[in-house]
Scaffold this motif. Structure first.
Motif, PDB file in Angstrom:
ATOM      1  N   TYR A 243       0.852  -1.174   0.000  1.00 52.19           N
ATOM      2  CA  TYR A 243       0.000   0.000   0.000  1.00 52.19           C
ATOM      3  C   TYR A 243       0.897   1.236   0.000  1.00 52.19           C
ATOM      4  O   TYR A 243       2.001   1.213   0.551  1.00 52.19           O
TER       5      TYR A 243
ATOM      6  N   GLN B 172       0.961   5.538   0.807  1.00 46.00           N
ATOM      7  CA  GLN B 172       0.281   6.634   1.499  1.00 46.00           C
ATOM      8  C   GLN B 172       0.994   7.936   1.160  1.00 46.00           C
ATOM      9  O   GLN B 172       2.108   8.183   1.629  1.00 46.00           O
ATOM     10  N   HIS B 173       0.343   8.762   0.347  1.00 43.97           N
ATOM     11  CA  HIS B 173       0.891  10.080   0.043  1.00 43.97           C
ATOM     12  C   HIS B 173       0.546  11.035   1.170  1.00 43.97           C
ATOM     13  O   HIS B 173      -0.434  10.820   1.894  1.00 43.97           O
TER      14      HIS B 173
ATOM     15  N   LYS C 157      -3.041  12.026   2.433  1.00 43.93           N
ATOM     16  CA  LYS C 157      -3.976  11.255   1.605  1.00 43.93           C
ATOM     17  C   LYS C 157      -4.184   9.883   2.260  1.00 43.93           C
ATOM     18  O   LYS C 157      -3.417   9.449   3.112  1.00 43.93           O
ATOM     19  N   GLY C 158      -5.225   9.188   1.809  1.00 44.76           N
ATOM     20  CA  GLY C 158      -5.520   7.868   2.354  1.00 44.76           C
ATOM     21  C   GLY C 158      -4.622   6.791   1.777  1.00 44.76           C
ATOM     22  O   GLY C 158      -3.904   7.006   0.800  1.00 44.76           O
ATOM     23  N   LEU C 159      -4.648   5.628   2.393  1.00 51.46           N
ATOM     24  CA  LEU C 159      -3.894   4.480   1.921  1.00 51.46           C
ATOM     25  C   LEU C 159      -4.484   3.954   0.618  1.00 51.46           C
ATOM     26  O   LEU C 159      -5.698   3.801   0.508  1.00 51.46           O
ATOM     27  N   GLN C 160      -3.592   3.658  -0.331  1.00 51.89           N
ATOM     28  CA  GLN C 160      -4.035   3.178  -1.628  1.00 51.89           C
ATOM     29  C   GLN C 160      -3.321   1.871  -1.955  1.00 51.89           C
ATOM     30  O   GLN C 160      -2.102   1.768  -1.779  1.00 51.89           O
TER      31      GLN C 160
ATOM     32  N   TYR D 165       5.462   3.825   1.959  1.00 53.83           N
ATOM     33  CA  TYR D 165       5.042   2.546   1.404  1.00 53.83           C
ATOM     34  C   TYR D 165       4.990   1.504   2.511  1.00 53.83           C
ATOM     35  O   TYR D 165       5.920   1.381   3.308  1.00 53.83           O
TER      36      TYR D 165
ATOM     37  N   GLN E 164      -3.167   4.661  13.505  1.00 56.16           N
ATOM     38  CA  GLN E 164      -1.839   4.981  12.989  1.00 56.16           C
ATOM     39  C   GLN E 164      -1.258   6.149  13.779  1.00 56.16           C
ATOM     40  O   GLN E 164      -1.738   7.276  13.677  1.00 56.16           O
TER      41      GLN E 164
ATOM     42  N   LEU F  23      -8.093   4.928  11.344  1.00 56.50           N
ATOM     43  CA  LEU F  23      -8.436   4.589   9.965  1.00 56.50           C
ATOM     44  C   LEU F  23      -9.515   3.511   9.933  1.00 56.50           C
ATOM     45  O   LEU F  23      -9.469   2.553  10.702  1.00 56.50           O
TER      46      LEU F  23
END
Lengths: 114, 117
Positions: free
Chosen positions: A36, A38-39, A42-45, A89, B37, B91
């Motif tokens: 995954y 994470q920018h 921003k959310g986890l992608q 990452y 987190q 989250l």
């Protein structure tokens, strides 16, 4: 118990050079593995996933990962880094057969220098 | 909805107060997950639901933390007597995975940032 170890907390590369983010896993079960991204703010992608089909997995944005059972590794690679790849990452492993939870590594922060 | 929605996006509270964080999963997703987190760390599993029931709550740190999903859709994470150490981004994720072959792909929300003063 399932776990993942991300071997580098920080990686810095120059734009246009290859990226290698290392991950080792521990599993007493046939695992699913994920990366995954994470920018900032921003959310986890999801980048890519491995589920015991092909050992070389292709993901989004040109990233790939190879599952190597003999080395218990699932390293993430990209041939040529872009500035937009700068992010955190996470390597992730599925739980054992008793639970569907996913277990995250501590993350690798990728910096891309111009 | 199209994605996982979490509210509030930011919550500042005082030590000792009670807090509720809400998660609205993707429509039709039967599984819902809560992670926490902390700064500079990876997401830490708290609890997940399959339908209305908590299938695995092994990650809840203590009995101040509780989560519900009464109708199998929206979930609320409840934290009693908040402490400064509870400050983190909470989250939520959902999936339509019910077990078996294939991968459990989670779709995450943007998170709720909790600050306990």
């Amino acid at each position: 118990a399932q776990s993942v170890t991300q071997l580098d907390s920080h990686v810095s590369v120059s734009e246009g050079t290859p990226v290698l983010l290392r991950c080792n896993y521990s599993s007493s079960y046939s695992p699913s593995l994920f990366w995954y991204v994470q920018h900032p703010n921003k959310g986890l992608q999801l980048l890519l996933k491995y589920t015991s089909a092909a050992t070389l997995v292709k993901g989004i944005n040109g990233f790939e990962a190879e599952f190597k059972k003999s080395e218990t590794s699932f390293h993430l690679t990209k041939p040529s880094a872009h500035m937009s790849d700068a992010a955190e990452y996470f390597c992730v492993v599925s739980g054992d057969g008793a639970t569907n939870k996913l277990i995250f590594g501590t993350g690798t922060l990728l910096a891309v220098q111009p | 909805g199209a994605g996982v929605s979490q509210t509030p996006s930011n919550k500042v509270t005082e030590k000792g107060k009670y807090v509720e964080l809400r998660c609205d999963p993707i429509s039709g997703h039967t599984a819902l997950y809560w992670y926490r987190q902390s700064l500079g760390q990876g997401p830490e599993f708290l609890i997940y639901f399959q339908g209305t029931g908590a299938a695995d709550d092994s990650g809840l740190p203590n009995d101040r933390f509780f989560a519900v999903r009464p109708e199998g859709s929206v979930s609320t994470l409840k934290i009693q007597r908040t402490e400064r150490g509870d400050s983190a981004v909470y989250l939520c994720a959902s999936s339509n995975y019910g077990g078996g072959s294939g991968a459990n792909v989670l779709t995450f929300g943007a998170g709720s940032r909790l600050t306990v003063l």
